[in-house]
Write a protein that holds these residues in place. Sequence first.
Motif, mmCIF file in Angstrom:
data_model
loop_
_atom_site.group_PDB
_atom_site.id
_atom_site.type_symbol
_atom_site.label_atom_id
_atom_site.label_comp_id
_atom_site.label_asym_id
_atom_site.label_seq_id
_atom_site.Cartn_x
_atom_site.Cartn_y
_atom_site.Cartn_z
ATOM 1 N N UNK A 114 0.839 -1.203 0.000
ATOM 2 C CA UNK A 114 0.000 0.000 0.000
ATOM 3 C C UNK A 114 0.874 1.253 0.000
ATOM 4 N N UNK A 115 0.373 2.341 -0.607
ATOM 5 C CA UNK A 115 1.138 3.594 -0.682
ATOM 6 C C UNK A 115 1.607 4.053 0.695
ATOM 7 N N UNK A 116 0.739 3.928 1.685
ATOM 8 C CA UNK A 116 1.096 4.321 3.044
ATOM 9 C C UNK A 116 2.343 3.583 3.518
ATOM 10 N N UNK A 117 2.407 2.298 3.252
ATOM 11 C CA UNK A 117 3.541 1.481 3.672
ATOM 12 C C UNK A 117 4.782 1.853 2.869
ATOM 13 N N UNK A 118 4.618 2.022 1.548
ATOM 14 C CA UNK A 118 5.754 2.410 0.714
ATOM 15 C C UNK A 118 6.383 3.715 1.188
ATOM 16 N N UNK A 119 5.555 4.708 1.457
ATOM 17 C CA UNK A 119 6.074 6.003 1.914
ATOM 18 C C UNK A 119 6.778 5.857 3.252
ATOM 19 N N UNK A 120 6.218 5.084 4.124
ATOM 20 C CA UNK A 120 6.805 4.903 5.449
ATOM 21 C C UNK A 120 8.156 4.189 5.342
ATOM 22 N N UNK A 121 8.217 3.140 4.565
ATOM 23 C CA UNK A 121 9.463 2.393 4.424
ATOM 24 C C UNK A 121 10.527 3.265 3.767
ATOM 25 N N UNK A 122 10.141 4.072 2.795
ATOM 26 C CA UNK A 122 11.117 4.957 2.153
ATOM 27 C C UNK A 122 11.636 5.998 3.135
ATOM 28 N N UNK A 123 10.789 6.520 4.004
ATOM 29 C CA UNK A 123 11.246 7.475 5.026
ATOM 30 C C UNK A 123 12.221 6.795 5.990
ATOM 31 N N UNK A 124 11.916 5.575 6.387
ATOM 32 C CA UNK A 124 12.822 4.826 7.263
ATOM 33 C C UNK A 124 14.143 4.552 6.554
ATOM 34 N N UNK A 125 14.051 4.182 5.285
ATOM 35 C CA UNK A 125 15.248 3.908 4.482
ATOM 36 C C UNK A 125 16.136 5.153 4.412
ATOM 37 N N UNK A 126 15.505 6.314 4.285
ATOM 38 C CA UNK A 126 16.273 7.562 4.216
ATOM 39 C C UNK A 126 17.021 7.816 5.527
#
Length: 193
Positions: A114-126
């Motif tokens: 889900x977009x919500x999860x993708x955005x969250x994981x990308x923020x964590x990755x950053x």
Amino acid sequence: MPIDVRREQLMDAALAVIVREGYGGVSVDAIAKEAGVTRPVVYGAFEGLGDLLTALLDRQQVRAFGRLLEAMPDDGDLSDPVALVTVGIERLVTMIREDPDTWRPILQPPDGLPDLVLKRIEADREQIRGVFSSFIAGVSESQPGPPFDADLYAHAMVAVCEHFGRLLIDDPDRFSTERMVEGATRLLTMLWR
């Protein structure tokens, strides 16, 4: 059941569904069934699926980041980055082997997320890239020659770590700790040269 206990139960159920079926199998109905409760119980603890997944990722992030920071060498000799990274990689591999379900929702391939999860994981990755970039910049200062491109190398390190993490989760018998440490160390040694 106290609400904080219920929320943990439902997050555990969501995690079990993700581990078994991937994010594509996650729904309020699937989580309720896994937890042995009804849909209204889920909605009594969370506003909806997005809220529940956000809470789950928050919880997993705390667990994963805590473990990740434990794995990062903090008092090593920056003039020998390969030795430092080798220790860090060995700790990471051990950590993923000991608790793959903490890492599974974070390292899942992006298909169907889900977009919500993708955005969250990308923020964590950053955030992780920032930690790696700082480490690489410190190593660069201790090395002769032109400085490393810390930002670029941090992207490469995160990509390698994520890929190796997925291999450990998906096929742990094929990829021994020793094999993973040696392979990652060799790759990173090439970057330092």
